[in-house]
Design a protein around this motif. Structure first.
Motif, mmCIF file in Angstrom:
data_model
loop_
_atom_site.group_PDB
_atom_site.id
_atom_site.type_symbol
_atom_site.label_atom_id
_atom_site.label_comp_id
_atom_site.label_asym_id
_atom_site.label_seq_id
_atom_site.Cartn_x
_atom_site.Cartn_y
_atom_site.Cartn_z
ATOM 1 N N LEU A 14 -14.337 -2.813 -7.048
ATOM 2 C CA LEU A 14 -15.187 -2.388 -5.531
ATOM 3 C C LEU A 14 -16.954 -1.545 -6.087
ATOM 4 C CD1 LEU A 14 -12.378 -1.041 -3.398
ATOM 5 C CD2 LEU A 14 -14.234 -2.558 -2.491
ATOM 6 N N MET B 1 3.309 0.406 -8.225
ATOM 7 C CA MET B 1 2.348 0.077 -8.964
ATOM 8 C C MET B 1 2.107 0.662 -10.211
ATOM 9 S SD MET B 1 -1.123 -0.373 -7.162
ATOM 10 C CE MET B 1 -0.827 1.669 -7.331
ATOM 11 N N ARG C 64 4.087 -5.153 -3.932
ATOM 12 C CA ARG C 64 4.147 -3.912 -2.772
ATOM 13 C C ARG C 64 4.982 -4.462 -1.023
ATOM 14 N NH1 ARG C 64 -1.419 -1.558 -0.577
ATOM 15 N NH2 ARG C 64 -0.421 -0.694 0.934
ATOM 16 N N HIS D 154 -9.216 4.491 -2.160
ATOM 17 C CA HIS D 154 -8.447 4.212 -3.001
ATOM 18 C C HIS D 154 -9.172 5.509 -3.955
ATOM 19 C CE1 HIS D 154 -9.807 -0.329 -1.355
ATOM 20 N NE2 HIS D 154 -7.570 -0.063 -2.291
ATOM 21 N N VAL E 253 -6.817 -9.464 -8.313
ATOM 22 C CA VAL E 253 -5.712 -7.911 -8.381
ATOM 23 C C VAL E 253 -5.340 -7.655 -7.592
ATOM 24 C CG1 VAL E 253 -6.637 -5.305 -8.986
ATOM 25 C CG2 VAL E 253 -7.581 -7.258 -10.473
ATOM 26 N N PHE F 225 -14.059 5.319 9.319
ATOM 27 C CA PHE F 225 -13.969 3.337 8.636
ATOM 28 C C PHE F 225 -13.498 2.572 9.475
ATOM 29 C CE2 PHE F 225 -12.184 0.960 5.266
ATOM 30 C CZ PHE F 225 -13.534 0.508 4.617
ATOM 31 N N SER G 97 -3.265 -1.768 -11.296
ATOM 32 C CA SER G 97 -4.010 -0.003 -11.168
ATOM 33 C C SER G 97 -4.735 -0.343 -10.081
ATOM 34 C CB SER G 97 -3.658 0.199 -12.318
ATOM 35 O OG SER G 97 -5.256 0.737 -12.817
ATOM 36 N N MET G 98 -5.141 1.224 -9.125
ATOM 37 C CA MET G 98 -5.819 0.944 -7.683
ATOM 38 C C MET G 98 -7.109 1.356 -9.085
ATOM 39 S SD MET G 98 -4.613 1.858 -4.965
ATOM 40 C CE MET G 98 -4.547 3.458 -4.004
ATOM 41 N N PHE H 222 -3.549 -4.994 6.557
ATOM 42 C CA PHE H 222 -4.965 -4.741 6.228
ATOM 43 C C PHE H 222 -5.607 -5.981 4.651
ATOM 44 C CE2 PHE H 222 -8.506 -2.931 3.767
ATOM 45 C CZ PHE H 222 -9.312 -2.792 4.793
ATOM 46 N N ALA I 181 -8.965 -1.626 -9.533
ATOM 47 C CA ALA I 181 -9.352 -2.139 -7.768
ATOM 48 C C ALA I 181 -11.155 -0.997 -7.770
ATOM 49 C CB ALA I 181 -8.398 -2.007 -6.752
ATOM 50 N N SER J 136 -1.369 -1.159 5.897
ATOM 51 C CA SER J 136 -2.384 -0.764 4.707
ATOM 52 C C SER J 136 -2.122 -3.517 4.506
ATOM 53 C CB SER J 136 -1.740 -0.514 4.471
ATOM 54 O OG SER J 136 -2.302 -0.245 2.696
ATOM 55 N N LEU K 12 -4.414 3.611 8.698
ATOM 56 C CA LEU K 12 -5.505 5.303 8.061
ATOM 57 C C LEU K 12 -4.781 6.931 8.946
ATOM 58 C CD1 LEU K 12 -9.056 3.928 7.002
ATOM 59 C CD2 LEU K 12 -7.238 5.151 5.349
HETATM 60 C C1 HEM Z 1 -11.013 -6.497 -0.718
HETATM 61 C C2 HEM Z 1 -11.297 -5.213 -1.493
HETATM 62 C C3 HEM Z 1 -10.121 -3.854 -0.651
HETATM 63 C C4 HEM Z 1 -10.482 -3.360 -0.427
HETATM 64 C C5 HEM Z 1 -11.448 -2.786 1.311
HETATM 65 C C6 HEM Z 1 -9.982 -2.168 0.089
HETATM 66 C C7 HEM Z 1 -9.824 -1.711 1.448
HETATM 67 C C8 HEM Z 1 -8.829 0.139 1.091
HETATM 68 C C9 HEM Z 1 -8.270 0.870 2.310
HETATM 69 C C10 HEM Z 1 -9.688 0.839 3.819
HETATM 70 C C11 HEM Z 1 -6.972 1.322 2.318
HETATM 71 C C12 HEM Z 1 -7.143 3.050 3.153
HETATM 72 C C13 HEM Z 1 -5.823 2.284 3.654
HETATM 73 C C14 HEM Z 1 -4.448 3.600 3.423
HETATM 74 O O1 HEM Z 1 -5.249 4.545 2.701
HETATM 75 O O2 HEM Z 1 -3.912 3.301 3.893
HETATM 76 C C15 HEM Z 1 -6.531 0.763 0.985
HETATM 77 C C16 HEM Z 1 -5.390 1.943 0.779
HETATM 78 C C17 HEM Z 1 -4.955 0.942 -0.446
HETATM 79 N N1 HEM Z 1 -5.006 0.147 -0.805
HETATM 80 FE FE1 HEM Z 1 -7.006 -1.203 -1.057
HETATM 81 N N2 HEM Z 1 -8.239 -2.161 -1.027
HETATM 82 C C18 HEM Z 1 -9.255 -3.463 -1.618
HETATM 83 C C19 HEM Z 1 -8.320 -3.921 -2.532
HETATM 84 C C20 HEM Z 1 -6.804 -3.408 -3.209
HETATM 85 C C21 HEM Z 1 -7.111 -3.743 -4.219
HETATM 86 C C22 HEM Z 1 -7.105 -4.401 -5.131
HETATM 87 C C23 HEM Z 1 -5.306 -2.857 -4.384
HETATM 88 C C24 HEM Z 1 -4.967 -3.376 -5.313
HETATM 89 C C25 HEM Z 1 -4.404 -1.787 -6.433
HETATM 90 C C26 HEM Z 1 -5.314 -2.015 -3.376
HETATM 91 C C27 HEM Z 1 -4.077 -1.119 -3.175
HETATM 92 C C28 HEM Z 1 -4.270 -0.124 -2.509
HETATM 93 C C29 HEM Z 1 -2.950 0.417 -2.051
HETATM 94 C C30 HEM Z 1 -1.597 1.223 -3.039
HETATM 95 C C31 HEM Z 1 -3.927 1.745 -0.731
HETATM 96 C C32 HEM Z 1 -3.017 2.286 0.046
HETATM 97 C C33 HEM Z 1 -3.092 3.146 -0.818
HETATM 98 C C34 HEM Z 1 -2.608 4.583 0.089
HETATM 99 O O3 HEM Z 1 -1.813 4.352 0.572
HETATM 100 O O4 HEM Z 1 -2.650 6.094 -0.227
HETATM 101 N N3 HEM Z 1 -6.497 -2.270 -2.892
HETATM 102 N N4 HEM Z 1 -7.334 -0.348 0.179
#
Ligand code: HEM
Lengths: 561, 389
Positions: free
Chosen positions: A60, A41, A129, B346, A121, B303, A52-53, A206, A56, A203, A492
């Motif tokens: 949220l 990103m 990604r 996040h 977003v 979660f 950007s996170m 998901f 997000a 991820s 996770l």
């Molecule tokens: C519909 C709303 C969203 C929900 C419910 C959601 C939920 C989650 C959850 C539960 C994780 C944890 C899984 C993990 O750590 O791998 C995650 C990771 C992540 N999400 Fe989301 N997400 C949403 C929207 C977004 C958006 C809009 C973005 C864009 C910026 C995003 C980007 C990411 C990224 C990059 C990770 C990986 C973080 C990591 O691995 O450290 N998500 N998301």
């Protein structure tokens, strides 16, 4: 022998600014990592905010805050009565709140805007990604630049008598068996093995699944319908728009009816002695093109047939009423469904007899537990509930111990011409006052009204109410939910980890020295155990080797964040 | 269900309740004294309490042939059991974490106290509540929400330690005693070596002077301040003044909701006392890193369970009420909880959100869970509320 102390880390001029932000120093040395989502990103310049996170997270949180409103303010969809009450008691506030759609948050433009933006977003995040993921997948595991051991959290080394050429395939096989993907080796016989790609894949699955969820919602809105079916025991109901009360079709919902029939053979309500409900069952048969299927519909066990579902919702009493005119000819003979009314376990229904001149109607009151008094006495009563009947207001389950009906008779104009009318509502405007009131017990006793009609109440049955529903989006939602779980768990619970492998001829001349380096991006404690077991396993695999105690290189990095 | 079974269940519940408060006291003593026998006592008492607790729940299962969550009392009891299981598995056996067992066991104690107020004699369920999906749903909901709650509590402790650390750092700069790297019993460097044991790969001993210095400077930047003077009671009480204002407000709200001052005041007194004690022993709490890591582990584990709980609930709703999602108050709050913890996840991987902000999110999330349990169940009526409680 000991590990050759690796020379100092080279400065990596090629590391992009994004790389530099990553806390782990090992990465740049390790060849190209599949970029972490954060990095992916950060690399995108102009769209940075959208991707950007931080955006997000804020969206949220905005969604969460917006969702708290309905826990504080009653909503039309769940508590219409309360909303109506507020409109009466606080008309001023009501107007303002209603403008802001505070009573209808989930369909309000601003709520839709919040989750719409979040989804947008999300899409902006997901496309690059996913592209990255696919690209890295095709490229397979990177080949390390030849050189010394990079700074890693774990290192170990051991010797074996086997020659390097034979060691390498053995090692690869072993690591592959342990679930690692192995990359090609460089000219120094150094290579990289990776595990845990399911984290990023999960991820992605998901996050994409939310669009599947949205698709499911759309399909429901477009092609579904909902409503209620009321069926009297022994009667048959046809699955078609006319048969459905409170019919609420989707945009194309009318085209999805199946036209099968449901025969309700029997309804049973079981109660505990103390009066609590125990079980409600409707014994039905589905009749479709000559085929019959028997089914018991219960509270938690709906009928599901050709995409249409019928849920046990409630039940009530239906009385058969026979009306004969003064000549003795039967002018009405059918079951009427009765609605519960009043606190004293009484029910009401309507009989309309358009065949009489002038037209006639009966407003029927049904009392499942009543004590009947004589007709003469009955006429003396004329209260709202039921003239001529003394109620035994007996608490307990609504079973019909001594059922009775009483009625008021109306003569005049039913107002049936033209306008479609609800069968169970009597339009009294052109009927005038009741001409007679009376009672009739069960057991086929007939009651003669003053104008010569004979009213009989020969039979009592149950009717059962079903919610009827067609929801083709349900399957899509179920798929989305499964994908969400399927993606969430590895995203996770799995950790990404890499091994750096170096096989070289032993300094003593024969055999080889194997050096393993390891780094985990998550679950560092667990990786330590895994790394030690892997070292042992590889050592054992290669036979005669002597394992060395894993040594701590000089430039140990503490991965404490 | 026979009266005898109910009596056994109730007595076992009370035994567990008492054992948990004893666990809490022992764990707190351990945090204060670092004497191993207190850690052992805490663990033993927790296991005794949990065994009694499982008997209490088992009686309901055996007596009624249904899962033990037919009323708010049983629901709370099951939650407290899950909380204690986490405490016994993850916290008490670990020297570095055992101290916070006092807070977790104390929370279980407080929960069960509320459970006693809500006591309802176990009885059979109405037809809408007899379903396998429902059982599965509530099982997951209890497990998931308790774990998330625990994660939130640990995050709150993280914030607590961080706040006291920074307060301390302005008073006294951390100093490290490098002359005694291995530490003697109760010696000042004890917690540093604890930390070393857990950070470096196994089998590593720090011998070289050079490495020690390196490690020590790393620890200094992490905020290990074991040699700093603890705050005096007076200082802690004075520094906590905003807490009392907050508690007063919470007490007011709770009293308005429950209409019962006698219930809320002792509870608040317990929380205030806990916070004062924690402030006094904040330098004995696990380091911020350990707390952060523990919270993350619990929340990432919980979660998906919470997510699945929501889905199972939707499937049940689809069968029982013919709709999978209807924004009923309970569903709404569950979604809120889910959203907050999704934001937490996040935040954890975003540079300027990890740490404090993420911990605040998790703490707010656990507040939402409590709100979901009590306020929604008791005040707002919906399909999910426990009728007759
Ligand atoms: C519909 C709303 C969203 C929900 C419910 C959601 C939920 C989650 C959850 C539960 C994780 C944890 C899984 C993990 O750590 O791998 C995650 C990771 C992540 N999400 Fe989301 N997400 C949403 C929207 C977004 C958006 C809009 C973005 C864009 C910026 C995003 C980007 C990411 C990224 C990059 C990770 C990986 C973080 C990591 O691995 O450290 N998500 N998301």
């Amino acid at each position: 022998m000991t590990t050759t102390a690796p020379p100092r880390k080279r400065s990596d001029s090629k590391a992009s600014p994004a790389d530099a932000r990553e806390p782990s120093t090992a990465e740049s040395e390790f060849g190209k990592l599949p970029p972490s989502p954060m990095k992916a990103m950060a690399r995108l310049g102009g769209w940075r905010i959208l991707r950007s996170m931080r955006t997000a997270i804020w969206l949220l949180l905005a969604l969460v805050i917006a969702t708290t409103i309905p826990t504080l303010i009653p909503q039309r969809i769940t508590n219409a009565a309360k909303v109506a009450e507020i409109s009466q008691t606080h008309p001023g506030w009501y107007q303002v709140a209603d403008r802001l759609r505070l009573f209808d948050v989930f369909n309000s433009p601003w709520y839709v805007a919040i989750y719409g933006s979040l989804l947008f977003v999300l899409l902006c995040c997901l496309i690059p990604r996913s592209a990255n993921f696919v690209r890295n997948w095709r490229r397979a595991v990177a080949r390390p630049k030849p050189g010394p051991l990079p700074a890693l959290s774990h290192t170990s080394s051991f010797q074996t008598d086997t020659e390097p050429q034979l060691v390498e395939p053995q090692l690869r096989k072993g690591l592959r068996r342990a679930g690692f993907r192995c990359g090609r080796s460089n000219e120094n016989q150094q290579w990289i093995a990776e595990k845990g790609w399911t984290r990023e894949a999960g991820s992605l699955i998901f996050h994409w699944s939310f669009f599947v969820l949205m698709a499911g919602l759309f399909v429901t809105r477009a092609f579904g319908f909902t409503g209620f079916a009321v069926i009297v025991e022994g009667k048959t109901w046809v699955e078609a728009p006319i048969g459905i009360d409170e019919y609420n079709p989707g945009w194309y919902g009318d085209n999805t009816h199946q036209g099968f029939q449901i025969a309700l053979d029997k309804f049973e309500a079981k109660f505990r002695p103390e009066g609590g409900a125990m079980d409600f069952v409707s014994h039905v048969r589905v009749i479709d093109n000559g085929k019959e299927i028997a089914k018991d519909i219960r509270v938690n066990d709906p009928l599901s047939y050709r995409g249409i579902k019928m849920y046990q919702t409630s039940f009530g009493w239906a009385t058969r009423i026979v009306v004969a005119d003064p000549t003795g000819q039967t002018v009405f003979d059918d079951f009427i469904t009765l609605a519960p009314k009043g606190p004293r376990n009484s029910w009401t229904g309507v009989v309309k007899v358009p065949g009489l001149r002038p037209q006639g109607a009966l407003e029927v009151f049904f009392l499942p537990t009543a004590e009947l008094i004589s007709d003469k006495e009955a006429r003396a009563y004329n209260d709202e509930l039921g003239p001529g009947v003394r109620l035994q207001a007996r608490p307990g389950p609504p079973t019909a111990n001594s059922p009775a009906i009483v009625f008021k008779e109306y003569r005049g104009d039913l107002g049936l011409d033209g306008v479609a009318q609800n069968v169970s509502v009597l339009d009294k405007s052109r009927l005038g006052n009741p001409v007679d009131a009376g009672g009739a017990g069960l057991a086929g006793r007939s009651f003669q009204t003053t104008d010569g009609l004979s009213v009989t109440f020969p039979e009592l049955r149950h009717y059962s109410v079903f919610q009827v529903k067609h929801d083709p989006g349900l399957v899509v939602m179920l798929i989305a939910a499964s994908l969400i779980m399927l993606g969430l768990v590895p995203s996770l619970w799995v950790s990404r980890r890499r091994l750096w492998v170096w096989v070289r001829p032993a300094e003593s001349g024969s055999g080889s020295t194997v050096t393993l380096g390891g780094l985990a991006y998550q679950k560092k404690d667990a990786f330590e155990r895994e790394f030690n077991t892997l070292t042992k396993k590889m050592n054992r695999r290669l036979g005669t080797g002597t394992e060395q105690h894993p040594t701590l290189p000089e430039q140990v990095t503490l991965h404490n964040k | 269900m026979s009266t005898a079974t109910i009596n056994i269940s109730n007595i076992a519940y009370l035994i567990a309740w008492v054992a948990y408060v004893a666990t809490s006291v022992c764990a707190a003593t351990f945090a204060g004294t670092r004497k191993d026998r207190w850690q052992r006592w805490a663990l033993v008492l927790a296991i005794v309490g949990l065994s009694a607790h499982l008997v209490a729940l088992g009686c309901i299962v055996a007596g009624l042939g249904r899962a033990p969550w037919g009323s708010l009392y049983e629901f709370i009891s099951s939650m407290a059991a899950v909380l204690m299981i986490v405490t016994i598995i993850l916290v008490l056996p670990n020297r570095n974490l055992a101290g916070i067992g006092s807070v977790l066991a104390g929370s279980a104690f407080a929960l069960m106290g509320v459970g006693l107020i809500m006591y309802a004699r176990p009885s059979e369920l109405q037809p809408a509540l007899q379903s396998n999906w429902l059982t599965f749903h509530v099982f997951l909901a209890i497990t998931g929400s308790t774990l998330l709650l625990t994660g939130g509590i640990v995050s709150a402790l993280y914030l607590h330690r961080k706040q006291w650390d920074s307060a301390r750092r302005t008073d006294t700069e951390p100093t490290l005693d490098l002359t005694n790297p291995t530490g003697t019993e109760d010696g000042p460097a004890r917690s540093i070596t604890d930390h070393v044991d857990h950070t470096l790969p196994q089998g590593t001993t720090i011998v070289a002077e050079r490495t020690t210095v390196k490690a020590a400077s790393a620890f200094a930047s992490m905020g290990v301040t074991s040699t700093a003077e603890p705050f005096t009671w007076a200082e802690v009480i004075k520094r906590n003044r905003w807490l009392y204002v907050g508690m007063g407000l919470v007490a007011l709200c709770l009293t308005l909701v429950t209409g019962n001052l006698i219930v809320t005041l002792p509870l608040l007194a317990v929380v205030a006392a806990t916070d004062i004690v924690l402030g006094r022993v904040s330098h004995r709490l696990p380091t911020t890193d350990k707390l952060d890591d523990l919270a993350r582990r619990i929340i990432t584990f919980a979660f998906p369970i919470w997510t699945l709980a929501i889905f199972a609930g939707a499937i049940w709703g689809e069968q029982a009420w013919s709709r999978y999602w209807g924004w009923d108050p309970k569903e709404t709050t569950s979604f809120i909880v889910w959203g907050i913890f999704a934001a937490y996840l996040h935040a954890r991987s975003t540079k300027d959100w990890k740490g404090t902000k993420a911990a605040i999110l998790a703490s707010v999330g656990s507040g939402a869970i409590i709100f979901n349990m009590f306020f929604v169940n008791l005040v707002i009526s919906g399909l999910h509320s426990y009728a007759g409680v």
